[in-house]
Design an enzyme around this catalytic site. Structure first.
Site, short mmCIF file in Angstrom:
data_model
loop_
_atom_site.label_atom_id
_atom_site.label_comp_id
_atom_site.label_asym_id
_atom_site.label_seq_id
_atom_site.Cartn_x
_atom_site.Cartn_y
_atom_site.Cartn_z
N GLU A 1 -10.50 96.68 -64.29
CA GLU A 1 -9.13 96.22 -64.54
C GLU A 1 -8.72 96.35 -66.01
OE1 GLU A 1 -8.52 92.31 -62.89
OE2 GLU A 1 -8.55 93.07 -60.83
N GLU B 1 -11.32 95.95 -54.82
CA GLU B 1 -11.06 94.50 -54.73
C GLU B 1 -9.87 94.30 -53.82
OE1 GLU B 1 -10.83 92.02 -58.21
OE2 GLU B 1 -12.30 93.23 -59.32
#
Length: 503
Positions: A173, A292
């Site tokens: 991320e 995710e």
């Protein structure tokens, strides 16, 4: 009663169902590792301290690849802290989740646990506060057989055979301002490219994942993917996607249609990747690792769980321990439908996370382990989805949502195994109030019989499994299936997820 019509034709194939679609995620966050998979004092603990009751549930869940050790955690992680004699491992501050990391479980221990559950390791390297050299070091430690300082250190630490990790995430991320080491897409893309090329000098056959957007709703979404792929297209195999969903303001109609947003997210990333491919004149196809995804009550973390006291850094605090309801499980099952529907481009996915932290499996220290409602759609889909995803023709009524406009009441996907002839159909009824009768045209499949028709549904859409009522919600085997020549008819209760198997 609402009615829908579904046509199944094994001649129209989307793509093969990759077993890596049924992956999960273990991060050093809350009680996922400590008190989750690892609790030496537990009555069920084996000689390495792993809870065998959790091991059995993970095996039953059917998890393929497990991403580790993070997550936000990895951007501040020093992998060397988690190897070697346990009594010499340092305690460190985990800035991502405001906790103390004891490092009692590290790479070698986690790889050993994976062998017990029968899953593959997908390892994330720290590109937040570290970089190329550290990625090369952990790769050498993990994958080189012997004869170097780091491979021999692994052997001395009690692991004579290499871990042979094939899939590696290049950071986590990195588009997020909350991430340690966050930078621009250009900065991250160049670092990821340098790291990938260096790692391939050790092993050209590694499978590498570049960080895509942490959400389709990030202000940089789309542009981030384009720039990162312009920097890394020749160096990586996957671009990642992350997505979490929760009901906002009691809007369960939109929440039940969350998979519509996931579909659009995937389609947008595919379009961006194919744009870069076209501009470069490349013959290579970029795949998606949706590493995710889940239902996550993120607002609860911000309001209740977040730790901010500079003097309070607890070990394995109770964080993100969402209790999942029936409606959560139906949305969850629909997200799985979306992933399978895109099997031609989404070839790896990781449910975040596996134990205690927004997880299908819950545990109590010294006590029981139990299945959350979301456990059932995952375990059944993992067991039944084999062969190839089929391109379906679905005709059904729509309903109006605040977030996504008009969406179908029913969503479905089917897989077909050419070797056995078996077909699995996964269906969701998004209606809050009404049953839907679905007529399935199976004539192209030939003479089929219904092997099973299982549904997750409850009159109370907020019913959940807890420590006190661990089996409050489960699957029901239905007999309301009508069959005639070339047609199977099923009735879907409101707010339900179902799996139909045809032999």
């Amino acid at each position: 009663m609402n009615r829908a019509h579904l046509t199944i034709d094994p001649h129209f194939v989307v793509g093969p169902v990759n077993r890596r679609l049924f992956g999960s995620f273990v991060e050093h966050l809350g009680r996922c590792v400590y008190d989750g998979i690892y609790e030496p004092g537990h009555p069920s603990a084996d000689d390495e301290g792993y809870r065998t009751d959790v091991i059995e549930l993970v095996r039953e869940l059917g998890v393929s690849t497990i991403r580790y050790p993070g997550g936000n955690f990895v951007s501040g992680y020093r992998w060397e802290d988690g190897v070697g004699p346990r009594d010499q491992r340092p305690r460190r501050l985990d800035l991502a989740w405001h906790s103390t990391e004891t490092n009692q479980v590290g790479l070698d221990e986690f790889a050993s646990w994976l062998r017990k559950v029968g899953s593959e390791l997908m390892y994330a390297v720290n590109l937040g506060t570290r970089g190329v050299q550290e990625a090369l070091d952990v790769l050498e430690y993990a994958n080189i057989r012997s004869g170097t300082v780091l491979s021999d250190r692994r052997i001395a630490n009690g692991t004579p055979e290499p871990h042979d990790i094939r899939m590696w995430c290049l950071g986590n991320e990195m588009d997020g301002p909350w991430q340690l080491g966050h930078g621009t897409a250009e900065e991250y893309g160049r670092l990821a490219s340098k790291t990938a090329r260096a790692m391939r000098q050790i092993d050209p056959e590694l499978e590498l994942v570049a960080c895509g957007s942490s959400s389709a709703h990030m202000p940089t979404f789309g542009q981030w993917e384009r720039v990162v792929l312009e920097e890394t297209y020749d160096d990586v195999d996957y671009i990642s996607c992350h997505a979490y969903y929760e009901p906002k303001g009691g809007d369960y109609g939109s929440f039940l249609a969350s998979a519509v947003d996931m579909d659009r997210f995937i389609d947008s990333v595919v379009a961006t990747a194919d744009h870069v491919k076209a501009v470069r004149g490349s013959e290579k196809t970029m795949y998606i690792s949706f590493d995710e995804w889940n239902v996550w009550y993120l607002s609860r973390y911000d309001e209740v769980d977040r730790i901010t006291d500079i003097h309070d850094w607890p070990v394995a605090p109770r964080l993100l321990e969402d209790v999942y309801s029936v409606v959560d499980a139906v949305v969850f099952g629909n997200l799985l439908i979306s992933l399978i529907r895109h099997a031609d481009r989404v070839t790896s996915a990781s449910l975040a996370q596996l134990v205690n932290v927004i997880a299908p499996i819950m545990t109590e220290p010294g006590g029981p382990a139990w299945r959350q409602t979301t456990y059932y759609p995952f375990s059944v889909t993992s067991a039944l989805a084999r062969g190839e995803t089929l391109e379906l023709r679905l005709d059904c009524p729509t309903y109006r949502t605040e977030l996504y406009g008009d969406v179908p009441i029913v969503d479905a996907v089917a897989t077909h195994d050419r070797e056995t002839g078996d077909t699995a159909v996964f269906l969701v009824n998004r209606s809050l109030d009404d049953e839907v009768e679905v007529e399935i045209d199976t004539s192209i499949l030939g003479d089929v019989s219904v092997r099973s028709f299982r549904t997750l549904h409850d009159q109370d859409i907020h019913a959940a499994n807890t420590r006190d009522q661990p089996e409050r919600v489960g699957l029901t085997e239905h007999r309301t299936t009508g069959t005639s020549e070339g047609t199977v008819t099923v009735t879907l209760p409101p707010v339900s997820w179902s799996a139909l198997t045809l032999a």
